[in-house]
Design a protein around this motif. Structure first.
Motif, PDB file in Angstrom:
ATOM      1  N   GLU A 287       0.834  -1.208   0.000  1.00  0.00           N
ATOM      2  CA  GLU A 287       0.000   0.000   0.000  1.00  0.00           C
ATOM      3  C   GLU A 287       0.864   1.252   0.000  1.00  0.00           C
ATOM      4  O   GLU A 287       0.557   2.240  -0.670  1.00  0.00           O
ATOM      5  CB  GLU A 287      -0.940  -0.007   1.203  1.00  0.00           C
ATOM      6  N   ARG A 404     -11.563   3.210   2.372  1.00  0.00           N
ATOM      7  CA  ARG A 404     -10.467   2.338   2.759  1.00  0.00           C
ATOM      8  C   ARG A 404     -10.415   2.326   4.273  1.00  0.00           C
ATOM      9  O   ARG A 404     -10.274   3.363   4.900  1.00  0.00           O
ATOM     10  CB  ARG A 404      -9.153   2.872   2.200  1.00  0.00           C
ATOM     11  N   PRO A 406      -8.459   1.592   7.582  1.00  0.00           N
ATOM     12  CA  PRO A 406      -7.068   1.362   7.958  1.00  0.00           C
ATOM     13  C   PRO A 406      -6.874  -0.081   8.403  1.00  0.00           C
ATOM     14  O   PRO A 406      -7.765  -0.663   9.031  1.00  0.00           O
ATOM     15  CB  PRO A 406      -6.849   2.331   9.117  1.00  0.00           C
ATOM     16  N   SER A 407      -5.731  -0.648   8.043  1.00  0.00           N
ATOM     17  CA  SER A 407      -5.514  -2.051   8.366  1.00  0.00           C
ATOM     18  C   SER A 407      -5.277  -2.229   9.852  1.00  0.00           C
ATOM     19  O   SER A 407      -5.305  -3.327  10.371  1.00  0.00           O
ATOM     20  CB  SER A 407      -4.321  -2.587   7.569  1.00  0.00           C
ATOM     21  N   ILE A 408      -5.042  -1.143  10.538  1.00  0.00           N
ATOM     22  CA  ILE A 408      -4.810  -1.231  11.976  1.00  0.00           C
ATOM     23  C   ILE A 408      -5.343   0.046  12.598  1.00  0.00           C
ATOM     24  O   ILE A 408      -5.267   1.107  12.015  1.00  0.00           O
ATOM     25  CB  ILE A 408      -3.308  -1.376  12.266  1.00  0.00           C
ATOM     26  N   ALA A 409      -5.932  -0.057  13.766  1.00  0.00           N
ATOM     27  CA  ALA A 409      -6.432   1.149  14.416  1.00  0.00           C
ATOM     28  C   ALA A 409      -6.592   0.915  15.899  1.00  0.00           C
ATOM     29  O   ALA A 409      -6.961  -0.171  16.333  1.00  0.00           O
ATOM     30  CB  ALA A 409      -7.768   1.556  13.815  1.00  0.00           C
ATOM     31  N   LEU A 410      -6.297   1.945  16.644  1.00  0.00           N
ATOM     32  CA  LEU A 410      -6.585   1.891  18.070  1.00  0.00           C
ATOM     33  C   LEU A 410      -8.031   2.311  18.234  1.00  0.00           C
ATOM     34  O   LEU A 410      -8.451   3.308  17.679  1.00  0.00           O
ATOM     35  CB  LEU A 410      -5.694   2.885  18.823  1.00  0.00           C
ATOM     36  N   ARG A 414     -12.118   4.112  11.630  1.00  0.00           N
ATOM     37  CA  ARG A 414     -12.881   5.063  10.843  1.00  0.00           C
ATOM     38  C   ARG A 414     -12.585   4.858   9.383  1.00  0.00           C
ATOM     39  O   ARG A 414     -11.440   4.942   8.960  1.00  0.00           O
ATOM     40  CB  ARG A 414     -12.523   6.489  11.250  1.00  0.00           C
ATOM     41  N   ILE A 416     -12.317   5.848   5.591  1.00  0.00           N
ATOM     42  CA  ILE A 416     -11.960   7.123   5.004  1.00  0.00           C
ATOM     43  C   ILE A 416     -12.500   7.171   3.592  1.00  0.00           C
ATOM     44  O   ILE A 416     -12.170   6.330   2.765  1.00  0.00           O
ATOM     45  CB  ILE A 416     -10.435   7.285   5.010  1.00  0.00           C
ATOM     46  N   SER A 417     -13.347   8.131   3.331  1.00  0.00           N
ATOM     47  CA  SER A 417     -13.983   8.186   2.023  1.00  0.00           C
ATOM     48  C   SER A 417     -13.004   8.602   0.948  1.00  0.00           C
ATOM     49  O   SER A 417     -12.188   9.498   1.151  1.00  0.00           O
ATOM     50  CB  SER A 417     -15.122   9.192   2.060  1.00  0.00           C
ATOM     51  N   GLY A 418     -13.117   7.944  -0.189  1.00  0.00           N
ATOM     52  CA  GLY A 418     -12.264   8.313  -1.311  1.00  0.00           C
ATOM     53  C   GLY A 418     -12.616   9.680  -1.864  1.00  0.00           C
ATOM     54  O   GLY A 418     -11.818  10.325  -2.516  1.00  0.00           O
ATOM     55  N   MET A 420     -13.063  12.379  -0.338  1.00  0.00           N
ATOM     56  CA  MET A 420     -12.522  13.521   0.386  1.00  0.00           C
ATOM     57  C   MET A 420     -11.150  13.935  -0.114  1.00  0.00           C
ATOM     58  O   MET A 420     -10.636  14.968   0.263  1.00  0.00           O
ATOM     59  CB  MET A 420     -12.449  13.202   1.879  1.00  0.00           C
ATOM     60  N   VAL A 421     -10.554  13.105  -0.898  1.00  0.00           N
ATOM     61  CA  VAL A 421      -9.219  13.439  -1.376  1.00  0.00           C
ATOM     62  C   VAL A 421      -9.256  13.498  -2.881  1.00  0.00           C
ATOM     63  O   VAL A 421     -10.052  12.824  -3.522  1.00  0.00           O
ATOM     64  CB  VAL A 421      -8.190  12.398  -0.919  1.00  0.00           C
ATOM     65  N   HIS A 425      -4.165  11.757  -6.443  1.00  0.00           N
ATOM     66  CA  HIS A 425      -3.152  12.039  -5.431  1.00  0.00           C
ATOM     67  C   HIS A 425      -3.534  11.477  -4.085  1.00  0.00           C
ATOM     68  O   HIS A 425      -2.837  11.648  -3.117  1.00  0.00           O
ATOM     69  CB  HIS A 425      -2.930  13.542  -5.312  1.00  0.00           C
ATOM     70  N   GLY A 426      -4.638  10.801  -4.055  1.00  0.00           N
ATOM     71  CA  GLY A 426      -5.051  10.201  -2.786  1.00  0.00           C
ATOM     72  C   GLY A 426      -5.856  11.198  -2.015  1.00  0.00           C
ATOM     73  O   GLY A 426      -5.547  11.841  -1.133  1.00  0.00           O
TER      74      GLY A 426
ATOM     75  N   PRO B  92      -0.515   9.406   1.601  1.00  0.00           N
ATOM     76  CA  PRO B  92      -1.727  10.194   1.864  1.00  0.00           C
ATOM     77  C   PRO B  92      -2.971   9.369   2.214  1.00  0.00           C
ATOM     78  O   PRO B  92      -3.777   9.810   3.005  1.00  0.00           O
ATOM     79  CB  PRO B  92      -1.938  10.969   0.560  1.00  0.00           C
ATOM     80  N   ARG B  93      -3.116   8.188   1.633  1.00  0.00           N
ATOM     81  CA  ARG B  93      -4.348   7.460   1.887  1.00  0.00           C
ATOM     82  C   ARG B  93      -4.244   6.520   3.081  1.00  0.00           C
ATOM     83  O   ARG B  93      -5.183   5.812   3.408  1.00  0.00           O
ATOM     84  CB  ARG B  93      -4.785   6.683   0.638  1.00  0.00           C
ATOM     85  N   MET B  94      -3.088   6.495   3.690  1.00  0.00           N
ATOM     86  CA  MET B  94      -2.945   5.644   4.868  1.00  0.00           C
ATOM     87  C   MET B  94      -3.084   6.517   6.114  1.00  0.00           C
ATOM     88  O   MET B  94      -2.846   7.716   6.070  1.00  0.00           O
ATOM     89  CB  MET B  94      -1.593   4.940   4.832  1.00  0.00           C
ATOM     90  N   SER B  95      -3.464   5.901   7.210  1.00  0.00           N
ATOM     91  CA  SER B  95      -3.661   6.679   8.423  1.00  0.00           C
ATOM     92  C   SER B  95      -2.303   7.094   8.994  1.00  0.00           C
ATOM     93  O   SER B  95      -1.263   6.570   8.610  1.00  0.00           O
ATOM     94  CB  SER B  95      -4.449   5.869   9.441  1.00  0.00           C
ATOM     95  N   GLU B  97      -1.198   6.468  11.863  1.00  0.00           N
ATOM     96  CA  GLU B  97      -0.612   5.308  12.525  1.00  0.00           C
ATOM     97  C   GLU B  97       0.110   4.403  11.525  1.00  0.00           C
ATOM     98  O   GLU B  97       1.243   3.964  11.759  1.00  0.00           O
ATOM     99  CB  GLU B  97      -1.714   4.528  13.233  1.00  0.00           C
ATOM    100  N   GLU B  98      -0.556   4.145  10.396  1.00  0.00           N
ATOM    101  CA  GLU B  98       0.071   3.268   9.397  1.00  0.00           C
ATOM    102  C   GLU B  98       1.338   3.909   8.835  1.00  0.00           C
ATOM    103  O   GLU B  98       2.335   3.222   8.576  1.00  0.00           O
ATOM    104  CB  GLU B  98      -0.911   2.982   8.263  1.00  0.00           C
ATOM    105  N   PHE B 130      -4.292  10.658  15.071  1.00  0.00           N
ATOM    106  CA  PHE B 130      -3.705   9.321  14.959  1.00  0.00           C
ATOM    107  C   PHE B 130      -4.403   8.405  13.951  1.00  0.00           C
ATOM    108  O   PHE B 130      -3.768   7.713  13.172  1.00  0.00           O
ATOM    109  CB  PHE B 130      -3.698   8.665  16.337  1.00  0.00           C
ATOM    110  N   GLY B 131      -5.748   8.400  13.964  1.00  0.00           N
ATOM    111  CA  GLY B 131      -6.457   7.471  13.068  1.00  0.00           C
ATOM    112  C   GLY B 131      -6.864   8.108  11.760  1.00  0.00           C
ATOM    113  O   GLY B 131      -7.514   7.485  10.931  1.00  0.00           O
ATOM    114  N   ARG B 133      -6.685   9.905   8.027  1.00  0.00           N
ATOM    115  CA  ARG B 133      -5.953   9.748   6.773  1.00  0.00           C
ATOM    116  C   ARG B 133      -4.941  10.875   6.639  1.00  0.00           C
ATOM    117  O   ARG B 133      -5.289  12.056   6.762  1.00  0.00           O
ATOM    118  CB  ARG B 133      -6.971   9.834   5.639  1.00  0.00           C
TER     119      ARG B 133
END
Lengths: 426, 239
Positions: A287, A404, A406-410, A414, A416-418, A420-421, A425-426, B92-95, B97-98, B130-131, B133
């Motif tokens: 990723e 998408r 996140p593959s990990i989260a505390l 949440r 994340i809508s595509g 919004m970016v 460019h993501g 940019p598309r990763m959090s 944390e990631e 932290f969480g 994007r």
């Protein structure tokens, strides 16, 4: 408001003019064959309908777009989709698992399910390469072909069965994935797409022309069907067959159902591996690679290994799917592995939302299932299909599921809508 | 003081164009060294050359006693040289944390949890985000993330390429004070490439001036700041 309405009407009007120019020759005119030769006829009413529809559609699209409010709504919608995804995915899974067991279901629908499921698997496999690693691959069908031919040749020359060949076909495709991967390590974006496209064509042309090995355009036939723990399927029944062993009446549905569950399991395997990989360092590196190559290098990621592994694993699943395709069809020829197959699978991935497992499954259902079910519409089938795709991309430009997680989260995850970016460019 | 990084006679080319001309630079343990120069002087190229792309065509790059001149980029990065490339380049598309996890994932000796705690203490804004994007954060927050990500590998040497690029003066101040803190409290060695010569020279122990790919001046930061030719070339017109 009035100014906007005015502008919309104008825009719709010019769309109508354009539609008139396009449709006039082939909807407005018609040639009648008579004994005296061809006579030119006119169909103004058909032309008027087409133009009116275009104007109305354009107007509605503009009005709808004006009402779209971004950020807040997008976040709200992302949340909604993510939450409904929690229900939709298990429901779809249960439906898929029970579908062939519906009493009285026609063999046609189970067979269609097999086809859709094959594309779900291909979509998920390509999603590893395109969705996760961000490597645009237009030659994915090459690995599908490698898997299919690997099995067909082993069955023909060494009399091996489906289950022995399945892993071998996957390995063969993965090796070819790496062979493709090496020369394109330094390519990105459009250039990568062109080379992979060429690779797909090379494989097909080699298969077509290497007649002594592959049978060329004649293909390979009598590829064995998979056996059920040594039991075969046939319509006569008797000892050693599935129906004979279980004391059932022979029915073609038994074999189709069996094939269905094989591809269902293979597709689930693909999905499970992808989901697992996303949480491992390798998946995260893919990723990150999709996001920014230079940053990856500065963080010490070995780009060569990361890219090759994405190509190889993606190709491996195409190899499995190809092996299954060969056993299902019992006959393969180069015609089954044209560019249009690559394009279809890529369309499934893009339409579903790059990187989204649920989206890809839904898109495969729509792209493969709907055209088959619309067969009653005969020649208008592709027209409706095309319109549906265009409408889809207007309404949801980033695919069905453009979020998408996140593959990990505390704590709470949440999505994340595509939307919004910005694009690209993501 | 032991040398962390030492370049001698390094030259680099883009095709036929020579971008670096026999550059000698030393970075000692615990120092902040800054590299200033005009646009196109070769500052970023020098940093990239240390990282292995483009390769140095002549000369040698010694990092803590080891010749890294011809190592592949990812191998250099794995030797606890953290790089924060120009333009932030977060994912940019990763959090957040990631992003931070990516910073430490290939470096086996990094202690993720401990390092994460340090970074979130240094940049409390990242904790709030932290969480989120990473691409949806402000430029300053992204720069903080880029630095924190580079530091996740517990580096011995941090190389920063223009951390002040496109940021408001107040944010630049925050970033620079974070760099100072890292240097003073954790003894981190920093090589800083900057356009903002005034700020950079005030922060750094020593500085080098790069003109057309060659080092023309060097000395302690305060001394360089006082030189009239530096003031004329890089500092006129605002701090």
């Amino acid at each position: 408001m009035a100014a906007r309405l005015n502008a919309n009407i104008k825009d719709a009007g010019s769309a109508g003019l354009l539609a008139f120019a396009i449709f006039a020759p082939f909807l407005g005119l018609r040639l009648h064959g008579t004994t005296n030769g061809l006579i030119l006829g006119y169909r103004p009413e058909l032309l008027a309908i087409a133009v009116a529809l275009t104007i109305a559609a354009r107007f509605l699209v503009l009005t709808y777009q004006a009402r779209r409010v971004h950020a807040g709504r997008a976040a709200w919608r992302a949340d909604k989709i993510a939450r409904s995804g929690k229900f939709v995915a298990p429901i779809l899974l249960i439906c898929a698992a029970l579908m062939p067991l519906i009493p009285g279901i026609a063999n046609f629908y189970i067979d269609l399910g097999v086809l859709v499921m094959t594309y779900v698997m291909l979509g998920w496999g390509l999603n590893i390469v395109v969705g996760l690693a961000g490597l645009l691959d237009l030659g994915y069908v090459a690995f599908y072909a490698v898997g299919a031919y690997a099995f067909a040749l082993m069955a023909q020359d060494f009399h091996l069965g489906f289950w022995e060949c399945l892993p071998l076909a996957g390995i063969a495709a993965a090796v070819w994935g790496m062979i493709l991967g090496f020369p394109v390590l330094r390519l990105r974006g459009d250039y990568l797409a062109i080379v992979t496209l060429a690779f797909g064509e090379i494989i097909r042309l080699v298969i077509t022309n290497w007649v002594s090995l592959t049978g060329g355009p004649n293909g390979i036939y009598d590829i064995p069907h998979p056996s059920f723990f040594g039991l075969t399927f046939n319509l006569e029944g008797g000892p050693g067959t599935f129906s004979g062993f279980f004391g059932l009446d022979p029915d073609p549905k038994q074999q189709t159902t069996y094939l269905y569950y094989i591809i269902f399991a293979l597709a689930l395997l693909t999905n499970w591996v992808t989901l697992r990989l996303r949480k491992l360092p390798l998946g995260r590196a893919w990723e990150a690679l999709r996001e920014d190559e230079i940053a990856c290098r500065s963080l010490g990621i070995n780009l060569r290994n990361t890219k090759l592994s994405a190509f190889a694993i993606g190709a491996m699943f195409a190899g499995f799917a190809g092996c299954f395709f060969a056993t299902r069809q019992a006959f393969i020829s180069p015609d089954s592995f044209t560019f249009i197959e690559s394009a279809t699978v890529l369309a499934i991935v893009v339409l579903g939302g790059v990187g989204s497992q649920l989206g890809v499954a839904l898109a495969a259902l729509v792209m493969i299932g709907v055209p088959a079910l619309l067969q009653d519409l005969s020649i208008y089938r592709m027209l409706f299909f095309g319109i549906a795709l265009v409408v889809m991309m207007v309404i949801r430009p980033r695919g069905f599921v453009s979020t998408r997680t996140p593959s990990i989260a505390l704590g709470k995850r949440r999505a994340i809508s595509g939307e919004m970016v910005s694009e690209g460019h993501g | 003081m032991s040398k962390v990084l030492s370049l001698s006679g390094v030259s680099a080319f883009y095709g036929q164009i020579q971008a670096l001309k026999s550059v000698d630079i030393d970075v000692n343990e615990g120092e902040i060294v800054t590299l200033i120069g005009a646009n196109g002087a070769g500052k970023s190229t020098l940093m990239m050359t240390i990282c292995g792309n483009p390769r140095a065509r002549t000369g040698s790059i010694i990092y803590r006693g080891e010749d890294i001149t011809n190592l592949p980029m990812h191998e250099i990065a794995r030797r606890q040289i953290a790089q924060s490339p120009e333009g932030r380049r977060i994912f940019p598309r990763m959090s957040v944390e990631e992003n931070l996890m990516m910073g430490s994932q290939v470096v086996k000796f990094a202690d993720y949890d401990q390092q994460l705690g340090l970074m979130l203490e240094l940049f409390p804004r990242l904790k709030e985000r932290f969480g989120q994007r990473a691409g949806t954060m402000s430029g300053g927050e992204q720069q903080m993330l880029a630095i924190a990500r580079a530091l996740m590998s517990k580096p011995k040497l941090l190389m920063l390429d223009e951390p002040s690029l496109g940021l408001a003066p107040l944010i630049v101040k925050q970033i620079f004070s974070a760099i100072r803190k890292l240097n003073q409290e954790m003894g981190l060695t920093v090589l800083l490439v900057e356009q903002n010569a005034f700020q950079a020279l005030r922060l750094a122990h020593r500085g080098y001036v790069l003109v057309n790919g060659a080092i023309t001046m060097q000395g302690p930061g305060a001394e360089l700041l006082a030189r009239p030719e530096i003031r004329a070339a890089y500092l006129e017109g605002g701090h």
